[in-house]
Design a protein around this motif. Structure first.
Motif, PDB file in Angstrom:
ATOM      1  N   ALA A   1       0.866  -1.282  -0.036  1.00 32.32           N
ATOM      2  CA  ALA A   1      -0.075   0.107  -0.121  1.00 32.32           C
ATOM      3  C   ALA A   1       0.842   1.280   0.156  1.00 32.32           C
ATOM      4  CB  ALA A   1      -0.816   0.015   1.370  1.00 32.32           C
TER       5      ALA A   1
ATOM      6  N   SER B   1      -8.482   1.113  -3.847  1.00 29.84           N
ATOM      7  CA  SER B   1      -8.585   2.132  -3.076  1.00 29.84           C
ATOM      8  C   SER B   1      -9.556   3.195  -3.079  1.00 29.84           C
ATOM      9  CB  SER B   1      -7.017   2.923  -2.946  1.00 29.84           C
ATOM     10  OG  SER B   1      -7.001   3.645  -4.115  1.00 29.84           O
TER      11      SER B   1
ATOM     12  N   THR C   1      -7.034   1.644   1.707  1.00 37.21           N
ATOM     13  CA  THR C   1      -6.643   0.858   0.590  1.00 37.21           C
ATOM     14  C   THR C   1      -6.545  -0.485   0.922  1.00 37.21           C
ATOM     15  OG1 THR C   1      -4.815   2.700   0.135  1.00 37.21           O
ATOM     16  CG2 THR C   1      -4.452   0.516  -0.798  1.00 37.21           C
TER      17      THR C   1
ATOM     18  N   ILE D   1      -1.312  -3.445  -4.565  1.00 37.36           N
ATOM     19  CA  ILE D   1      -2.978  -3.027  -4.149  1.00 37.36           C
ATOM     20  C   ILE D   1      -3.905  -3.450  -4.971  1.00 37.36           C
ATOM     21  CG2 ILE D   1      -3.935  -0.687  -4.321  1.00 37.36           C
ATOM     22  CD1 ILE D   1      -1.246   0.608  -3.918  1.00 37.36           C
TER      23      ILE D   1
ATOM     24  N   ARG E   1      -0.063   4.621  -1.108  1.00 38.26           N
ATOM     25  CA  ARG E   1      -1.240   4.722  -0.401  1.00 38.26           C
ATOM     26  C   ARG E   1      -0.821   4.061   1.075  1.00 38.26           C
ATOM     27  NH1 ARG E   1      -5.575   7.218  -2.039  1.00 38.26           N
ATOM     28  NH2 ARG E   1      -6.382   5.748  -0.643  1.00 38.26           N
TER      29      ARG E   1
END
Lengths: 229, 229
Positions: free
Chosen positions: A146, A180, A185, A177, A151
């Motif tokens: 993340a 999000s 996220t 990821i 993020r």
């Protein structure tokens, strides 16, 4: 976040950082090897007691001058963290294997991977990695994915599905990821052993308030810390 | 289970078990204290290097006579395990805090609790326990609750919900059996810090085939191992 130490800038110069790594990285590695030997040793009781006494002497010398609390995370001026105390990736942490995740592909995907080896101290069922160690590593990998994708956040929820036992020895972890939304996220990942995927993980990572304020203060174009744990 | 070592009987006498605990328990504790000191030390580079060399000497003496692989779990004739290598509760494992869960209430509830203290080596975010260490401890507690209630198993799925950061320092963990069906047992638990519950967990634990066969062979009235990890 409650209980968290305040944001800590890293005042060390590049040369000081390199010198600390050169002296204390090998120290942590020596303690890792000692931990493995202490667990697996079958020496007689007198030898074990003498080893204990020698270790206590070394501990006293190292503890004669030490940080008042935990190591924390130092943030470099460019926003990158130096999490040398981290329980999974910490260069100076003897219980960390340590993992050294590398970025793969586009930054927005947050895709990272790490090859590592787990020995006897990470055991749960006989010959297998402890199920909780599997979750420990996946939590770090997902959180770092993340962060790697811009993020960063702290774990909100983490779910692990165990497909088969994870054997001690050489392993690989991958994370990325998934999606999000706002300050949340969703990241996914897995651990791969000699017979394929052993465990899969999904987690939600949430940007803490203090980090949001910091990012606002610095402006949207500044680099963000890669992770918060 | 694939990759798991075969069931290993414990051939040590009670006196031998006590002697091993007396010699190697303090050794593991000394390595725990060394790990903390190595991480937090601010001694100069020369002292760190000398400490590294002395640690390597002790490691060589301990490793001169050692088990060929990991420690495994030895099972006593009464079916109770001696998981001294376990990454969370192992008496001989320097990375284990170690936890020492105690049973509470009726056996069928599988209710257990543990009071413990986590220092600098368990850190994730500054001043806080690593989210993955939280999951490591909860995985062990839930699995052990299942086993403690006579429903031992290996982790199938584990979900952790993080309510607030878990501060380093004194903590308490509690776990219990929620329900069971066939070879599956659902367990729940949480960690409590100074400001209340920090994380909650739910997990499914599944009795592995080799354990089912063993229990069948011994008959339904024999004691079962308390846990498999």
């Amino acid at each position: 976040m409650k209980g968290m130490k305040p944001f800590q800038p890293d005042e060390a110069t590049d040369a000081e950082v390199a010198a600390e790594a050169a002296a204390f990285g090998p120290l942590a590695q020596a303690v890792r090897e000692l931990a493995d030997a202490a667990l697996r040793s079958t020496v007689d009781a007198a030898t074990a007691r003498e080893a204990t006494a020698r270790i206590q002497e070394v501990t006293a010398r190292l503890a004669a001058d030490q940080l008042p609390g935990s190591y924390g995370v130092r943030y470099r001026p460019d926003g990158q963290g130096r999490p040398w105390g981290n329980a999974v990736i910490g260069l100076r942490n003897p219980i960390a294997p340590p993992l050294d995740p590398v970025r793969e592909g586009e930054r927005s995907e947050g895709r990272i991977s790490a090859d590592f080896d787990l020995g006897a101290v990470y055991e749960g069922p006989p010959g297998l990695v402890h199920g909780g160690v599997v979750s420990l590593i996946l939590d770090q990998m997902l959180g770092q994915a993340a962060g790697s994708g811009g993020r960063p956040g702290m774990t909100g929820t983490l779910t692990i599905v165990y497909r088969q036992g994870t054997p001690l020895g050489p392993l690989r972890a991958e994370a990325w990821i998934d999606r999000s939304e706002g300050i949340k996220t969703w990241a996914k990942g897995h651990i791969v052993g000699p017979d394929g995927i052993t465990a899969e993980a999904e987690g939600v990572f949430i940007l803490p308030r203090w980090a949001r304020e910091l990012i606002e203060k610095r402006g949207p174009d500044a680099a963000t810390p890669a992770y918060y744990e």
